[in-house]
Design a protein around this motif. Structure first.
Motif, mmCIF file in Angstrom:
data_model
loop_
_atom_site.group_PDB
_atom_site.id
_atom_site.type_symbol
_atom_site.label_atom_id
_atom_site.label_comp_id
_atom_site.label_asym_id
_atom_site.label_seq_id
_atom_site.Cartn_x
_atom_site.Cartn_y
_atom_site.Cartn_z
ATOM 1 N N ALA A 87 20.766 74.233 -35.368
ATOM 2 C CA ALA A 87 20.601 74.237 -33.918
ATOM 3 C C ALA A 87 21.635 73.287 -33.318
ATOM 4 C CB ALA A 87 19.192 73.801 -33.548
ATOM 5 N N ALA A 88 22.427 73.791 -32.363
ATOM 6 C CA ALA A 88 23.543 73.000 -31.860
ATOM 7 C C ALA A 88 23.839 73.331 -30.411
ATOM 8 C CB ALA A 88 24.797 73.240 -32.716
ATOM 9 N N LEU A 89 24.575 72.442 -29.783
ATOM 10 C CA LEU A 89 25.074 72.626 -28.420
ATOM 11 C C LEU A 89 26.584 72.521 -28.467
ATOM 12 C CD1 LEU A 89 24.658 72.676 -25.249
ATOM 13 C CD2 LEU A 89 24.701 70.180 -25.379
ATOM 14 N N VAL A 90 27.267 73.548 -27.967
ATOM 15 C CA VAL A 90 28.727 73.525 -27.844
ATOM 16 C C VAL A 90 29.057 73.335 -26.372
ATOM 17 C CG1 VAL A 90 30.871 74.828 -28.115
ATOM 18 C CG2 VAL A 90 29.086 74.980 -29.860
ATOM 19 N N MET A 91 29.825 72.297 -26.067
ATOM 20 C CA MET A 91 30.191 71.989 -24.694
ATOM 21 C C MET A 91 31.699 72.170 -24.509
ATOM 22 S SD MET A 91 29.539 68.513 -22.451
ATOM 23 C CE MET A 91 30.563 67.484 -23.517
ATOM 24 N N VAL A 92 32.083 72.965 -23.511
ATOM 25 C CA VAL A 92 33.496 73.186 -23.187
ATOM 26 C C VAL A 92 33.743 72.621 -21.794
ATOM 27 C CG1 VAL A 92 35.367 74.859 -23.003
ATOM 28 C CG2 VAL A 92 33.442 75.311 -24.536
ATOM 29 N N THR A 93 34.764 71.790 -21.675
ATOM 30 C CA THR A 93 35.083 71.139 -20.407
ATOM 31 C C THR A 93 36.359 71.708 -19.830
ATOM 32 O OG1 THR A 93 34.016 69.094 -21.155
ATOM 33 C CG2 THR A 93 35.500 68.919 -19.279
ATOM 34 N N VAL A 122 30.700 74.127 -19.421
ATOM 35 C CA VAL A 122 29.740 75.143 -19.834
ATOM 36 C C VAL A 122 29.106 74.669 -21.130
ATOM 37 C CG1 VAL A 122 31.398 76.567 -21.143
ATOM 38 C CG2 VAL A 122 29.362 77.616 -20.168
ATOM 39 N N TRP A 123 27.785 74.843 -21.206
ATOM 40 C CA TRP A 123 27.022 74.442 -22.382
ATOM 41 C C TRP A 123 26.457 75.695 -23.038
ATOM 42 C CZ3 TRP A 123 26.389 72.020 -17.602
ATOM 43 C CH2 TRP A 123 26.852 70.704 -17.514
ATOM 44 N N LEU A 124 26.773 75.887 -24.313
ATOM 45 C CA LEU A 124 26.285 77.033 -25.078
ATOM 46 C C LEU A 124 25.358 76.507 -26.166
ATOM 47 C CD1 LEU A 124 29.666 77.366 -24.616
ATOM 48 C CD2 LEU A 124 29.062 79.687 -25.253
ATOM 49 N N SER A 125 24.094 76.915 -26.099
ATOM 50 C CA SER A 125 23.106 76.461 -27.072
ATOM 51 C C SER A 125 22.720 77.607 -27.999
ATOM 52 C CB SER A 125 21.853 75.950 -26.359
ATOM 53 O OG SER A 125 22.165 74.870 -25.504
ATOM 54 N N GLU A 164 20.843 80.020 -25.160
ATOM 55 C CA GLU A 164 20.820 79.608 -23.757
ATOM 56 C C GLU A 164 22.219 79.179 -23.329
ATOM 57 O OE1 GLU A 164 18.030 76.418 -23.654
ATOM 58 O OE2 GLU A 164 16.281 77.731 -23.605
ATOM 59 N N LEU A 165 22.494 79.324 -22.036
ATOM 60 C CA LEU A 165 23.769 78.882 -21.476
ATOM 61 C C LEU A 165 23.546 78.258 -20.116
ATOM 62 C CD1 LEU A 165 24.443 82.090 -22.676
ATOM 63 C CD2 LEU A 165 26.692 81.040 -22.513
ATOM 64 N N ALA A 166 24.451 77.346 -19.756
ATOM 65 C CA ALA A 166 24.417 76.758 -18.422
ATOM 66 C C ALA A 166 25.835 76.416 -18.008
ATOM 67 C CB ALA A 166 23.537 75.513 -18.395
ATOM 68 N N LEU A 167 26.084 76.522 -16.716
ATOM 69 C CA LEU A 167 27.382 76.185 -16.122
ATOM 70 C C LEU A 167 27.181 75.041 -15.147
ATOM 71 C CD1 LEU A 167 30.422 76.856 -15.506
ATOM 72 C CD2 LEU A 167 29.549 78.342 -13.679
ATOM 73 N N GLY A 168 27.916 73.973 -15.342
ATOM 74 C CA GLY A 168 27.875 72.847 -14.425
ATOM 75 C C GLY A 168 29.160 72.771 -13.619
ATOM 76 N N GLU A 169 29.034 72.796 -12.295
ATOM 77 C CA GLU A 169 30.198 72.667 -11.417
ATOM 78 C C GLU A 169 29.715 72.270 -10.030
ATOM 79 O OE1 GLU A 169 32.236 76.410 -11.003
ATOM 80 O OE2 GLU A 169 30.424 77.468 -10.390
ATOM 81 N N LEU A 184 22.205 80.826 -17.099
ATOM 82 C CA LEU A 184 22.428 82.269 -17.175
ATOM 83 C C LEU A 184 22.052 82.743 -18.561
ATOM 84 C CD1 LEU A 184 26.216 83.049 -17.536
ATOM 85 C CD2 LEU A 184 25.410 80.723 -17.350
ATOM 86 N N THR A 185 21.812 84.027 -18.685
ATOM 87 C CA THR A 185 21.394 84.585 -19.966
ATOM 88 C C THR A 185 22.606 84.875 -20.846
ATOM 89 O OG1 THR A 185 21.493 86.884 -19.220
ATOM 90 C CG2 THR A 185 19.425 85.684 -18.836
#
Length: 260
Positions: free
Chosen positions: A76-82, A97-100, A143-148, A155-156
């Motif tokens: 189980a991991a979280l990949v974060m792209v900046t 963006v965070w991809l779980s 799961e995914l999320a976008l921070g801005e 989002l799905t």
């Protein structure tokens, strides 16, 4: 203090959340967080045309080792792209963006096909060492999320994978850097398209972003900043349409162009 992007009628013309998330995910530079790992950088990452989320990591590194020794065979991991602005700004981070999900090694029999699919969207040299110093990992997205702009939108995986990165993602950096260095007069014209109530006498206009729907400009203020979207008359579908869209936008800012 930084204020979020000003919401005006022009913001109605902007890429969708899924499109923006896919664009951010296509940026270089990702980090993995998981049990025992805190922000380990990966060599490269990509979302393939078939919707696989792939990472290239050193075989003898922490990420590959933790995945190999995961009790259930996945981690189980979280990949974060900046996403960083391509011009020098006080606050260069535009979005994250965070991809779980769960990371697993790509099976040896699938490595070649996965590496080819990876190279089609991100042709990085580290792929040449897969199986000989680097390892391919696949993420099963949950799961995914976008921070801005100071907010976070979820989002799905289905919406994310159905969207495409922005068609200008490959040219954006060069266009904005050239505009910032060589086209200050054009930036001043675009400034005239902004609500006067947003502008202070000492505010400096800088190019922040470019996408299918238009420009994002940053107002560098004595304290903090403010971001504003200046849209094209209509979205572009590829880089070949960009020059015409910018010409029409500048003509509108000038109040018309000869022969139009």
């Amino acid at each position: 203090m930084t204020r979020p992007s000003h919401q005006t009628a022009s913001d109605a013309l902007r890429p969708t959340i899924a499109q923006r998330a896919r664009t951010v995910a296509a940026r270089p530079g990702a980090a993995v967080r998981a049990g025992g790992l805190d922000g380990c950088r990966v060599l490269a990452h990509a979302v393939t045309a078939d919707g696989d989320v792939l990472l290239v990591v050193p075989t003898d590194g922490e990420v590959a080792g933790t995945v190999r020794h995961a009790p259930d065979g996945d981690l189980a991991a979280l990949v974060m792209v900046t996403d960083h602005a391509p011009v020098r700004l006080r606050d260069p981070v535009r979005a994250q963006v965070w991809l779980s999900g769960w990371l697993t090694p790509v099976e040896a029999g699938e490595e070649r096909a996965a590496a080819v699919a990876f190279a089609e969207v991100a042709p990085v040299g580290d792929l040449l060492d897969v199986g000989r110093g680097t390892t391919l990992l696949r993420m099963d997205l949950a799961e995914l999320a976008l921070g801005e702009d100071g907010s976070v939108a979820e989002l799905t995986p289905e919406a994310f994978l159905a969207a495409d990165p922005d068609p200008l993602v490959e040219v954006e950096a060069a266009v904005l850097q050239h505009m910032d260095a060589e086209h200050r007069a054009e930036l001043a014209l675009l400034r005239s398209r902004m609500p006067a109530s947003l502008l202070g006498a000492s505010d400096e206009v800088r190019p922040l972003g470019l996408d299918r729907c238009g420009f994002r400009l940053r107002m560098e203020q004595p304290r903090g900043h403010q971001d504003v979207r200046v849209p094209f008359a209509s979205p572009v579908s590829d880089a070949e349409q960009l020059a015409s869209a910018v010409h029409r936008l500048l003509c509108a800012a000038r109040g018309g162009c000869p022969g139009h």
